[in-house]
Design a protein around this motif. Sequence first.
Motif, PDB file in Angstrom:
ATOM      1  N   MET A   1       0.852  -1.170   0.000  1.00  0.00           N
ATOM      2  CA  MET A   1       0.000   0.000   0.000  1.00  0.00           C
ATOM      3  C   MET A   1       0.903   1.240   0.000  1.00  0.00           C
ATOM      4  SD  MET A   1      -2.774   1.209   2.911  1.00  0.00           S
ATOM      5  CE  MET A   1      -4.022   0.057   2.447  1.00  0.00           C
ATOM      6  N   PRO A   2       0.633   2.207  -0.866  1.00  0.00           N
ATOM      7  CA  PRO A   2       1.415   3.439  -0.875  1.00  0.00           C
ATOM      8  C   PRO A   2       1.229   4.239   0.419  1.00  0.00           C
ATOM      9  CG  PRO A   2       0.144   3.233  -2.898  1.00  0.00           C
ATOM     10  CD  PRO A   2      -0.327   2.161  -1.961  1.00  0.00           C
ATOM     11  N   PHE A   3       2.267   4.948   0.781  1.00  0.00           N
ATOM     12  CA  PHE A   3       2.285   5.734   2.007  1.00  0.00           C
ATOM     13  C   PHE A   3       1.077   6.667   2.099  1.00  0.00           C
ATOM     14  CE2 PHE A   3       3.591   9.240   4.705  1.00  0.00           C
ATOM     15  CZ  PHE A   3       4.244   8.607   5.744  1.00  0.00           C
ATOM     16  N   ASN A   4       0.831   7.425   1.036  1.00  0.00           N
ATOM     17  CA  ASN A   4      -0.275   8.388   1.069  1.00  0.00           C
ATOM     18  C   ASN A   4      -1.628   7.700   1.224  1.00  0.00           C
ATOM     19  OD1 ASN A   4       0.002   7.478  -1.690  1.00  0.00           O
ATOM     20  ND2 ASN A   4      -1.367   9.121  -2.292  1.00  0.00           N
ATOM     21  N   GLN A   5      -1.809   6.562   0.584  1.00  0.00           N
ATOM     22  CA  GLN A   5      -3.075   5.835   0.700  1.00  0.00           C
ATOM     23  C   GLN A   5      -3.285   5.366   2.142  1.00  0.00           C
ATOM     24  OE1 GLN A   5      -3.431   2.519  -1.984  1.00  0.00           O
ATOM     25  NE2 GLN A   5      -5.405   1.889  -1.132  1.00  0.00           N
ATOM     26  N   GLU A   8      -4.121   8.482   4.310  1.00  0.00           N
ATOM     27  CA  GLU A   8      -5.426   9.062   4.002  1.00  0.00           C
ATOM     28  C   GLU A   8      -6.595   8.135   4.326  1.00  0.00           C
ATOM     29  OE1 GLU A   8      -4.702  10.105  -0.064  1.00  0.00           O
ATOM     30  OE2 GLU A   8      -3.564  11.902   0.487  1.00  0.00           O
ATOM     31  N   GLN A   9      -6.421   6.837   4.134  1.00  0.00           N
ATOM     32  CA  GLN A   9      -7.533   5.914   4.324  1.00  0.00           C
ATOM     33  C   GLN A   9      -7.536   5.206   5.669  1.00  0.00           C
ATOM     34  OE1 GLN A   9      -7.613   3.234   0.982  1.00  0.00           O
ATOM     35  NE2 GLN A   9      -7.934   4.885  -0.480  1.00  0.00           N
ATOM     36  N   PRO A  13      -8.071   8.916   9.436  1.00  0.00           N
ATOM     37  CA  PRO A  13      -9.412   8.753  10.022  1.00  0.00           C
ATOM     38  C   PRO A  13      -9.377   8.213  11.451  1.00  0.00           C
ATOM     39  CG  PRO A  13      -9.407   7.942   7.769  1.00  0.00           C
ATOM     40  CD  PRO A  13      -7.968   8.223   8.141  1.00  0.00           C
ATOM     41  N   ASP A  14      -8.496   7.259  11.719  1.00  0.00           N
ATOM     42  CA  ASP A  14      -8.382   6.707  13.071  1.00  0.00           C
ATOM     43  C   ASP A  14      -7.806   7.741  14.042  1.00  0.00           C
ATOM     44  OD1 ASP A  14      -8.464   4.374  14.925  1.00  0.00           O
ATOM     45  OD2 ASP A  14      -6.295   4.743  14.959  1.00  0.00           O
TER      46      ASP A  14
END
Length: 76
Positions: A1-5, A8-9, A13-14
């Motif tokens: 998973m890319p760092f930004n993803q 952001e996801q 949020p957490d």
Amino acid sequence: MPFNQYLEQEFIPDYKLNVRVSTFNTKQHLLKILIARFRNTPLNKVTKRDVKNFKHFLLENSDYGTNYAATILSTL
């Protein structure tokens, strides 16, 4: 998973749910700096050398002070 993803996801949020609004607002700029630096880098590919180079960038090639740079790095 890319760092930004991931940030952001998953992380943001957490994090937003677990800190005060004022704390989140303060950290938002730091998170944007991290996303800009490591955007598409897969999480498992961020190395100690990458972090060291980022530290040098923050301290030598930016307008950030030592304390702010330390805060950015501790957030990372």
